[in-house]
Motif scaffolding. Structure first.
Motif, PDB file in Angstrom:
ATOM      1  N   SER A   1      12.615  13.513 -11.296  1.00  0.00           N
ATOM      2  CA  SER A   1      12.118  13.526  -9.921  1.00  0.00           C
ATOM      3  C   SER A   1      11.420  14.822  -9.545  1.00  0.00           C
ATOM      4  N   ALA A   2      11.872  15.953 -10.081  1.00  0.00           N
ATOM      5  CA  ALA A   2      11.263  17.216  -9.674  1.00  0.00           C
ATOM      6  C   ALA A   2       9.793  17.253 -10.105  1.00  0.00           C
TER       7      ALA A   2
ATOM      8  N   GLY B   1       0.813  -1.216   0.000  1.00  0.00           N
ATOM      9  CA  GLY B   1       0.000   0.000   0.000  1.00  0.00           C
ATOM     10  C   GLY B   1       0.841   1.257   0.000  1.00  0.00           C
ATOM     11  N   ALA B   2       1.937   1.238   0.755  1.00  0.00           N
ATOM     12  CA  ALA B   2       2.695   2.473   0.942  1.00  0.00           C
ATOM     13  C   ALA B   2       3.749   2.680  -0.125  1.00  0.00           C
ATOM     14  N   GLY B   3       4.608   1.704  -0.320  1.00  0.00           N
ATOM     15  CA  GLY B   3       5.825   1.918  -1.098  1.00  0.00           C
ATOM     16  C   GLY B   3       5.556   2.321  -2.527  1.00  0.00           C
ATOM     17  N   ILE B   4       4.515   1.758  -3.108  1.00  0.00           N
ATOM     18  CA  ILE B   4       4.270   2.024  -4.516  1.00  0.00           C
ATOM     19  C   ILE B   4       3.215   3.095  -4.693  1.00  0.00           C
ATOM     20  N   PHE B   5       2.212   3.073  -3.833  1.00  0.00           N
ATOM     21  CA  PHE B   5       1.058   3.920  -4.106  1.00  0.00           C
ATOM     22  C   PHE B   5       1.067   5.246  -3.349  1.00  0.00           C
ATOM     23  N   VAL B   6       1.982   5.443  -2.431  1.00  0.00           N
ATOM     24  CA  VAL B   6       2.020   6.722  -1.729  1.00  0.00           C
ATOM     25  C   VAL B   6       3.377   7.414  -1.883  1.00  0.00           C
ATOM     26  N   PHE B   7       4.457   6.641  -1.770  1.00  0.00           N
ATOM     27  CA  PHE B   7       5.765   7.263  -1.597  1.00  0.00           C
ATOM     28  C   PHE B   7       6.535   7.702  -2.843  1.00  0.00           C
ATOM     29  N   PRO B   8       6.337   7.128  -4.034  1.00  0.00           N
ATOM     30  CA  PRO B   8       7.276   7.464  -5.114  1.00  0.00           C
ATOM     31  C   PRO B   8       7.462   8.965  -5.330  1.00  0.00           C
ATOM     32  N   GLY B   9       6.360   9.713  -5.360  1.00  0.00           N
ATOM     33  CA  GLY B   9       6.493  11.152  -5.589  1.00  0.00           C
ATOM     34  C   GLY B   9       7.249  11.831  -4.465  1.00  0.00           C
ATOM     35  N   LEU B  10       6.855  11.512  -3.226  1.00  0.00           N
ATOM     36  CA  LEU B  10       7.500  12.143  -2.076  1.00  0.00           C
ATOM     37  C   LEU B  10       8.980  11.780  -2.022  1.00  0.00           C
TER      38      LEU B  10
ATOM     39  N   VAL C   1      11.377   3.276 -12.677  1.00  0.00           N
ATOM     40  CA  VAL C   1      10.409   3.522 -13.746  1.00  0.00           C
ATOM     41  C   VAL C   1       9.784   4.910 -13.604  1.00  0.00           C
ATOM     42  N   SER C   2       9.456   5.291 -12.369  1.00  0.00           N
ATOM     43  CA  SER C   2       8.767   6.569 -12.154  1.00  0.00           C
ATOM     44  C   SER C   2       9.677   7.742 -12.484  1.00  0.00           C
ATOM     45  N   THR C   3      10.915   7.711 -11.971  1.00  0.00           N
ATOM     46  CA  THR C   3      11.801   8.841 -12.245  1.00  0.00           C
ATOM     47  C   THR C   3      12.204   8.838 -13.715  1.00  0.00           C
ATOM     48  N   GLY C   4      12.234   7.653 -14.306  1.00  0.00           N
ATOM     49  CA  GLY C   4      12.536   7.593 -15.734  1.00  0.00           C
ATOM     50  C   GLY C   4      11.462   8.277 -16.573  1.00  0.00           C
ATOM     51  N   ALA C   5      10.243   8.233 -16.091  1.00  0.00           N
ATOM     52  CA  ALA C   5       9.138   8.803 -16.855  1.00  0.00           C
ATOM     53  C   ALA C   5       9.111  10.322 -16.790  1.00  0.00           C
ATOM     54  N   PHE C   6       9.352  10.842 -15.621  1.00  0.00           N
ATOM     55  CA  PHE C   6       9.113  12.281 -15.455  1.00  0.00           C
ATOM     56  C   PHE C   6      10.311  13.081 -14.957  1.00  0.00           C
TER      57      PHE C   6
ATOM     58  N   PHE D   1       3.389  15.672  -8.367  1.00  0.00           N
ATOM     59  CA  PHE D   1       2.162  14.871  -8.397  1.00  0.00           C
ATOM     60  C   PHE D   1       1.760  14.360  -7.012  1.00  0.00           C
ATOM     61  N   GLY D   2       2.661  14.517  -6.047  1.00  0.00           N
ATOM     62  CA  GLY D   2       2.316  14.142  -4.671  1.00  0.00           C
ATOM     63  C   GLY D   2       2.126  12.647  -4.490  1.00  0.00           C
ATOM     64  N   GLU D   3       1.163  12.294  -3.598  1.00  0.00           N
ATOM     65  CA  GLU D   3       1.000  10.908  -3.184  1.00  0.00           C
ATOM     66  C   GLU D   3       0.518   9.991  -4.307  1.00  0.00           C
ATOM     67  N   THR D   4      -0.205  10.546  -5.264  1.00  0.00           N
ATOM     68  CA  THR D   4      -0.732   9.670  -6.310  1.00  0.00           C
ATOM     69  C   THR D   4       0.101   9.753  -7.590  1.00  0.00           C
ATOM     70  N   ALA D   5       1.379  10.061  -7.424  1.00  0.00           N
ATOM     71  CA  ALA D   5       2.263  10.229  -8.580  1.00  0.00           C
ATOM     72  C   ALA D   5       2.263   9.007  -9.495  1.00  0.00           C
TER      73      ALA D   5
END
Lengths: 487, 243
Positions: free
Chosen positions: A299-300, A63-72, A292-297, A305-309
């Motif tokens: 980090s800044a 619940g946390a690691g993927i769906f809340v934290f990546p943006g933060l 994958v997330s930082t590769g897409a956008f 996008f916050g918690e739902t990044a």
């Protein structure tokens, strides 16, 4: 019937002050693959298999690691947030191995509290048990806030104009509402939900594997994508560690497997596999998610996008269907994490009440529903209060703080038990690399606390002090059998 | 002398489930293994429920044992707190070496047994159980077979003849036996219809898997759709364990 008897004592609080029998052989029964047989002849069925154990561990954690934290996390540490998640996984593994040994020696409800109280005495046990109860309350609140953010994102996606209600604090309202609903379901729901939980976790893993596999290949340039070029550590080395401290909440699930140790089938095999396995599964997923997330956008941008990044990440890779799948997954994951934490927290309270460290009536089960309604209320109540007032980062860090203290002390308790070697201590799984692994586990757990925000540290210390005061005021006379008392 | 037959009688203790006295009297010709279970939701640790409910459960269990003994039976007891009663019933049936598991339903009296028999089912096991429990001349036994079409009728009659001979060898009076072969494309419904005129159904397990053959199988569905108790004759767990 296996030989691995465990003979850990129960409380003897009815006559405080009387010397404790040196023999800890109180009725805790004999452990077999599918049942615990108490000396009274009564049997307690073990019904959670390896798959169920993994579902508890993974279901609590994803619940946390993927769906809340990546943006933060990316906002704090840049692409190096993947290292922060890896550090978290290593610490979790260093603790999961000793926890496995303790759990196979004491396959009883209560987890960390039980191990520490039997290894180090009632005072440490009380602080840890109360810390675990409240730590899980903080964790539940954190997941509920995450759930509310996903619910908001769903509203936004289907075009409900939530922005026009801007004056209302919608996230706390949704979080509190859902928190009350989950608590109510726990008290009044008598349908067994194991299969549902297993199904949800399988579905989640399926969605994530498809998404991350596609994302990884795309990030590697296989589909002609160019990743956003970026420095790996734009915010420095220290931030890797503070981020590791922040996101460690993503690993507060493996020990929940130990809280149901009394219900796991073939405990000597399934407990270690479930704990270590669930940490490995989520650790790998987290690291890939950040890449994958930082590769897409970059980090800044990701941080904005916050918690739902992760929803935006999915949209960029897989378009609208990807965003919808991740939104659904996010709702399921945060809900299942919140639910699992609420249930674990009530188990922690039960373990305390069994030893009379809190009033025994807190562990009462009502005959009509068969549920521990008072304990569940004492979890759900504070949780919704925290949802109403709390901030994501602080909720997460306080939860991690209280768990890390427990984790560190579990490693210490293992060393104490190995050295004092009481007759009842016969773990069927022994930690590899003793004593290095538990020592490193303890140091890493306590060390990570240092990197947290001062506010989180202060709240964590305050909870621990309050627990100690409670112990001294209410439960100082409690003596636990099976524990050497120096009184 | 009939062999001793061990009957597992699962009872949801603390929930007011009653095992009818005529049924107890009938089963008392074998050894009754009372499995008192209390199913609790996952929110609750079994030990948590145990601490609170064990004394009450023991009390109810003692009452039940007293009833069984007053009706001339002997009982062994098990008390289990569980999240999943089906798993518990399977485990205890195996551990306690039970030949038969009762799926309880109300019973006013036990005078007419129906024994649905189909191919590939252990005739020997069924005959052992039926003969051990029904030596009494007041009990009438209907051997029942459902053929899916007319061509199966002759085979069905042969099958029932074999079972009938086995029972007679084991001391059942031939006068108490009757045979019935029905043609139906819905065997389950045929069994349910025929069971209407009987008090207790005795049938064999089907599937080789423990879970499959005890639950969700024909026997369970029959128990759900009739008012009569069903005795499920277990297959040997491991063939070489049996004599």
């Amino acid at each position: 019937m296996s030989e691995d008897q465990n003979r850990v004592g129960e409380v003897s609080s009815e006559s405080p002050g009387t010397p404790v029998s040196p023999d800890p052989a109180v009725d805790v029964g004999t452990t077999a693959d599918e049942v615990t047989v108490l000396e009274s002849g009564t049997e307690l069925e073990r019904t959670i298999d390896l798959r169920g154990g993994l579902a508890i561990g993974v279901g609590t954690m994803v619940g946390a690691g993927i769906f809340v934290f990546p943006g933060l996390a990316a906002g704090n540490a840049g692409p190096a947030a993947s290292v922060s998640f890896a550090i978290g996984a290593v610490i979790a593994l260093l603790v999961a191995l000793p926890t496995s040994e303790l759990a196979t020696a004491m396959p009883k409800s209560g987890g960390g509290y039980y191990f520490i109280s039997r290894g180090m005495g009632a005072s440490f046990g009380a602080v840890v048990g109360i810390g675990l109860w409240l730590g899980l309350v903080f964790a539940s609140a954190f997941y509920l806030v995450g759930f509310a953010q996903y619910a908001m994102a769903v509203f936004a996606e289907v075009g409900i104009p939530v922005a026009s209600l801007g004056s209302l604090p919608l996230i706390p309202i949704l979080g509190v509402g859902f928190g009350i609903l989950l608590t109510g379901l726990s008290v009044f729901g008598t349908e067994n939900t194991t299969k549902l939980q297993n199904g949800i976790v399988s579905l989640l893993l399926g969605i994530l594997v498809v998404f991350l596999l596609y994302g990884s290949l795309d990030t590697l340039g296989l589909f002609g994508r160019e990743t956003v070029p970026e420095q790996f550590m734009p915010y420095g080395t220290l931030n890797i560690f503070t981020t590791a401290a922040l996101v460690f909440t993503s690993y507060l699930g493996f020990a929940q497997v130990a809280t149901v140790a009394g219900e796991i089938t073939k405990p000597s095999r399934n407990l270690p596999l479930a704990m270590v396995g669930s940490v490995l599964v989520v650790g790998v997923l987290y690291v890939i998610t950040i890449v994958v997330s930082t590769g897409a956008f970059g980090s800044a941008r990701l941080a904005t996008f916050g918690e739902t990044a992760i929803v935006e990440v999915a949209r960029s890779y897989l378009g609208f269907p990807g965003a919808v799948a991740i939104l659904i997954a996010g709702l399921l994951a945060t809900a299942s994490s919140a639910n699992a934490s609420i249930l674990s927290s009530s188990r922690a309270l039960y373990a305390l009440s069994r030893d009379a460290i809190v009033p025994p009536r807190l562990g009462r089960v009502n005959l009509k529903y068969g549920t521990p309604h008072i304990a569940l209320g004492l979890v759900g109540g504070p949780t919704v209060v925290l949802v109403a007032v709390g901030r994501t980062e602080v909720l997460a860090e306080v939860a991690s703080f209280l768990h890390l203290v427990t984790y560190g002390l579990m490693c210490v308790a293992l060393i104490v038990l190995r050295r004092s070697n009481p007759a009842w201590y016969n773990p069927t799984f022994t930690v590899p690399g003793y004593p290095v692994v538990p020592i490193l586990g303890a140091l890493a757990s306590f060390g990570l606390v240092v990197f947290m925000q001062p506010l989180s540290q202060a709240i964590g210390v305050a909870v621990a002090v309050a627990a100690a005061v409670w112990y001294l005021g209410y439960a100082r006379d409690v003596r636990l059998k099976g524990v050497k008392t120096d009184a | 002398m009939p062999e001793d037959v061990r009957v597992l009688v699962p009872v949801a203790i603390l929930s007011g489930q009653v095992i009818p006295e005529p049924l107890i009297r009938f089963l008392s010709r074998g050894t009754i293994v009372v499995l008192a279970y209390h199913e609790i939701p996952e929110q609750t640790a079994p030990e948590q429920a145990r601490e609170q409910f064990e004394p009450k459960a023991h009390e109810e269990l003692a009452d039940l044992v007293e009833t069984i003994e007053s009706l001339g039976g002997t009982a062994e007891t098990r008390l289990v707190f569980t999240h999943e009663s089906e798993q518990t019933i399977e485990r205890v049936a195996t551990e306690a070496d039970c030949d038969v598991v009762l799926l309880s339903n109300p019973a006013q009296s036990v005078e007419r047994l129906i024994v649905p028999v189909k191919e590939h089912i252990s005739v020997d096991r069924i005959a052992t159980v039926v003969s051990a429990l029904s030596q009494d001349p007041s009990i009438d036994i209907t051997l029942f077979h459902v053929a899916t079409d007319e061509s199966g009728v002759a085979d069905g009659e042969d099958l029932l003849g074999d079972v009938s001979d086995e029972l007679v060898v084991r001391g059942v009076q031939r006068d108490n036996l009757s045979r019935m072969v029905t043609v139906s494309s819905t065997p389950l419904q045929a069994i349910v219809d025929a069971a209407d005129h009987h008090d207790v159904i005795v049938m064999g397990e089907e599937e080789p898997t423990l879970r499959g053959r005890l639950f969700g199988e024909t026997s369970e569905r029959v128990a759900e759709r009739t008012l009569s108790p069903v005795l499920v004759v277990r297959n040997p767990t491991e063939p070489d364990e049996e004599q």
